[in-house]
Design an enzyme around this catalytic site. Structure first.
Site, PDB file in Angstrom:
ATOM      1  N   GLY A  81      34.398  33.981  25.259  1.00 41.84           N
ATOM      2  CA  GLY A  81      35.809  34.229  25.585  1.00 41.84           C
ATOM      3  C   GLY A  81      36.703  33.076  25.163  1.00 41.84           C
ATOM      4  NE  ARG A 145      32.514  37.956  25.915  1.00 46.57           N
ATOM      5  CZ  ARG A 145      32.680  36.817  26.594  1.00 46.57           C
ATOM      6  NH1 ARG A 145      31.727  35.916  26.598  1.00 46.57           N
ATOM      7  NH2 ARG A 145      33.802  36.603  27.249  1.00 46.57           N
ATOM      8  CG  ASP A 176      25.198  33.359  28.962  1.00 49.09           C
ATOM      9  OD1 ASP A 176      24.169  32.948  29.536  1.00 49.09           O
ATOM     10  OD2 ASP A 176      25.927  34.256  29.435  1.00 49.09           O
ATOM     11  CE  LYS A 202      33.924  29.459  25.866  1.00 50.74           C
ATOM     12  NZ  LYS A 202      33.702  30.878  25.545  1.00 50.74           N
ATOM     13  CB  THR A 203      33.778  28.811  30.080  1.00 50.84           C
ATOM     14  OG1 THR A 203      34.140  29.988  30.828  1.00 50.84           O
ATOM     15  CG2 THR A 203      33.077  27.842  31.018  1.00 50.84           C
ATOM     16  CG  ASP A 205      34.563  32.017  33.447  1.00 52.43           C
ATOM     17  OD1 ASP A 205      35.737  32.413  33.326  1.00 52.43           O
ATOM     18  OD2 ASP A 205      33.585  32.666  33.036  1.00 52.43           O
TER      19      ASP A 205
HETATM   20  P1  FBP Z   1      33.238  32.810  28.583  1.00 53.70           P
HETATM   21  O1  FBP Z   1      32.232  32.612  29.670  1.00 53.70           O
HETATM   22  O2  FBP Z   1      32.671  33.289  27.326  1.00 53.70           O
HETATM   23  O3  FBP Z   1      34.083  31.579  28.401  1.00 53.70           O
HETATM   24  O4  FBP Z   1      34.236  33.956  29.050  1.00 53.70           O
HETATM   25  C1  FBP Z   1      35.114  33.827  30.085  1.00 53.70           C
HETATM   26  C2  FBP Z   1      35.746  35.134  30.487  1.00 53.70           C
HETATM   27  O5  FBP Z   1      37.135  35.021  30.339  1.00 53.70           O
HETATM   28  C3  FBP Z   1      35.373  35.553  31.903  1.00 53.70           C
HETATM   29  O6  FBP Z   1      36.199  34.938  32.858  1.00 53.70           O
HETATM   30  C4  FBP Z   1      35.513  37.046  31.833  1.00 53.70           C
HETATM   31  O7  FBP Z   1      34.708  37.691  32.777  1.00 53.70           O
HETATM   32  C5  FBP Z   1      35.060  37.371  30.438  1.00 53.70           C
HETATM   33  O8  FBP Z   1      35.320  36.218  29.669  1.00 53.70           O
HETATM   34  C6  FBP Z   1      35.761  38.544  29.834  1.00 53.70           C
HETATM   35  O9  FBP Z   1      35.144  38.856  28.631  1.00 53.70           O
HETATM   36  P2  FBP Z   1      35.836  39.609  27.435  1.00 53.70           P
HETATM   37  O10 FBP Z   1      36.725  38.633  26.743  1.00 53.70           O
HETATM   38  O11 FBP Z   1      34.690  39.960  26.558  1.00 53.70           O
HETATM   39  O12 FBP Z   1      36.594  40.762  27.980  1.00 53.70           O
END
Ligand code: FBP
Length: 552
Positions: A81, A145, A176, A202-203, A205
């Site tokens: 993400g 992803r 991941d 990165k994230t 979250d």
């Molecule tokens: P990452 O763990 O890859 O940084 O993603 C964070 C995130 O924004 C989460 O908070 C959310 O659940 C998910 O990505 C949403 O995924 P997508 O962008 O595939 O809809």
């Protein structure tokens, strides 16, 4: 190229670097500590990571270092993400490489890890990077992803790296993706290749953190952006005095974003998934607790309020957790069979035979829309896609019903009208705050230093982040140190351990000490928009979570 005034001014922003990285490039040497151990499952991980397990922590220090001026070819991947600051990781990496040796080259893999597997790369030049400096988004090279997991994918990744004559691959990603980086580093060595793999944390979250990674990048900006929006909604709620706003916030499993936003905005209720799990709070209990706050505020003639809900909540409510885990295992084991069943009714019938009686009954009692969302595809890492589950709607639905019952019983006399929101994508591509712009640039630059020194299986680390950037401490942490074994796709797999909210930690404790008051009295804070230019106390402050964790 057309650009906004802010864009133009941000292009000119010069990220602040830790003192060690701000000097001459050739003046950075590496100090290596003692061998390290994984957080858990050391024996099994030693077997799985024969070549990369147990490496020492690397710290940069002053000292002449000829390796820094090696001519290098590096490939960079943005994975998963979006998170504000990704472009600055690339800018920092690029500037470091060029400072080390102007002949060095940086390639960007297009569309995430899939770009490495399929050899889709572009050379990143100063001109290409310039319009992305200090901006949000991952659009310079895109993200994806794809999980590199099959022998064919690993072989294709190595082939691409060899074709481009790369010295190193830098993977910018979450837990991941960095797990994938560790596997790739191991695979390259196993195949006799010296191509290094280095990760960057990165994230949005905020769940990729430990002793050496004080925060993942993007968390700061995303939380500030959501807090601005929450503050605006709170002001609207306090002005109109007629709505309860149920705001679900991204963050996947961890509630760091919700906790940080709670500290920044002081809403009436903030649910913290980790506490729900610890105290084994059932869905009905949770709904009842929310109703109690609504009732007490109604007694003060305040028929409005704001509730923050972490998007992963549903996975932490004990009975829901059991259901989701059963669904994950069933879908991993019988994916093909399940994918052939197209109608929801047939899917439910089939699950009646597969799930435990308890879980099946629960699934049947959920609103159909929520049950459907639980049955959607998993992400490539086997996780349920929590961002697709409208938990705020589920809670609104249940709270409305329970309040109606309380009204019938004469316990509640107020008016209840609820509005649901989901904030996620709004925060992931904002212009990075100064904190994230500086931090990311430093992470990219550090990744270059690790690459120049021939380290592999490391994640770029910049610490001491609660102090001004000049005092930050840069280095690298071995990826295996952060790993353990977890159940994924129905089997035990090596993964980087997610950092969830610690109930003993200061951020939660500070929140818990104040929440009783916030639940009844309107105590809203209005943080306003991120400020990019102005005094440091307004523009350069790190998140409250980070400051509290560092004792500030
Ligand atoms: P990452 O763990 O890859 O940084 O993603 C964070 C995130 O924004 C989460 O908070 C959310 O659940 C998910 O990505 C949403 O995924 P997508 O962008 O595939 O809809």
């Amino acid at each position: 190229m057309d650009c906004s005034v802010l864009q133009k001014l941000r292009y000119e922003y010069k990220p602040k670097l830790p003192a060690i990285l701000a000097g001459e490039a050739g003046d950075i040497s590496i100090e290596l500590g003692e061998p390290t151990e994984a957080v858990a499952d050391a024996g099994a991980l030693k077997e799985l990571f024969k070549a990369t397990y147990g490496k020492p922590v690397a710290t940069f220090s002053r000292g002449k270092n000829e390796k820094i001026s090696r001519e290098l070819k590096v490939g960079v991947i943005l994975s998963g993400g979006q998170a504000p600051g990704g472009h600055n990781v690339i800018a920092g990496l690029f500037d470091g490489l060029k400072k080390g040796n102007p002949a060095s080259k940086l390639y960007g893999f297009l569309g995430g890890p899939g770009g490495l597997v399929d050899n889709k790369a572009v050379e990143l030049t100063a001109e290409k990077i310039a319009p992305y400096r200090n901006t949000g988004g991952f659009d310079m090279i895109g993200s994806g992803r794809t999980k590199i997991e099959t022998p064919q994918q690993f072989a294709a990744a190595l082939k691409t790296a060899l074709t481009l004559s790369l010295d190193a691959v830098v993977v910018v990603g979450g837990d991941d993706s960095n797990t994938n980086a560790a596997l790739l580093a191991e695979y390259f060595l196993e195949k006799g290749s010296a191509i290094q793999v280095i990760g960057c944390p990165k994230t949005i979250d905020g769940d990729l953190k430990n002793e050496h990674i004080e925060t993942s990048f993007g968390f700061d900006t995303a939380c500030k952006t959501y807090s601005e929006l929450i503050g605006n909604i709170q002001r609207d709620a306090a002005s109109a005095r007629k709505y309860w706003h149920f705001i679900r916030l991204m963050g996947r499993s961890a509630s760091h974003i919700t906790l940080e936003c709670a500290l920044q905005t002081q809403p009436n209720i903030s649910l913290i998934s980790e506490e729900v799990a610890e105290k084994e709070v059932s869905l009905n209990q949770l709904v009842n607790d929310i109703c109690q706050s609504v009732i007490r505020r109604a007694e003060n003639n305040e028929n409005f309020g704001v509730i923050l809900i972490p998007e992963g909540l549903i996975e932490f409510i004990p009975e829901m957790k059991k259901l989701i885990s059963e669904l994950n295992d069933i879908m991993a084991a019988k994916e093909e069979e399940f994918s052939k069943i197209t109608s929801f009714i047939d899917q439910m019938y089939w699950l009646g035979k597969e799930l435990s009686g308890e879980s099946y009954t629960l699934l049947q009692t959920l609103p159909a829309e929520i049950a459907r969302q639980l049955l959607l595809d998993r992400d490539p890492h086997g996780n349920v896609m929590v961002s697709w589950i409208d938990t705020e709607k589920l809670l609104i639905n249940m709270v409305t019903k329970l309040l109606a019952k309380f009204k019938e019983d004469g316990v509640y006399k107020g008016k209840f009208s609820a509005v649901g929101h989901f904030f996620g994508y709004e925060g992931r591509c904002a212009f990075p705050s100064n904190f994230d712009a500086d931090y990311c640039y430093a992470l990219g630059y550090s990744a270059f230093v690790l690459a120049a020194n021939g380290l592999t299986g490391y994640v770029s680390s910049v610490k001491n982040l609660a102090t001004p950037a000049s005092q930050w401490v840069a280095g690298g942490v071995p990826l295996t140190m952060m790993m353990n074994l977890e159940q994924r796709h129905g089997a035990k797999k090596p993964v980087i351990k997610k950092a969830l909210v610690e109930l003993e930690g200061r951020p939660f404790q500070v929140f818990a000490a104040a929440r009783e008051t916030w639940a009844v009295q309107t105590s809203f804070l209005y943080p306003g928009a991120i400020q990019y230019f102005g005094p440091a106390e307004l523009c350069d402050q790190a998140s409250k979570t980070l400051l509290l964790e560092k004792g500030r």
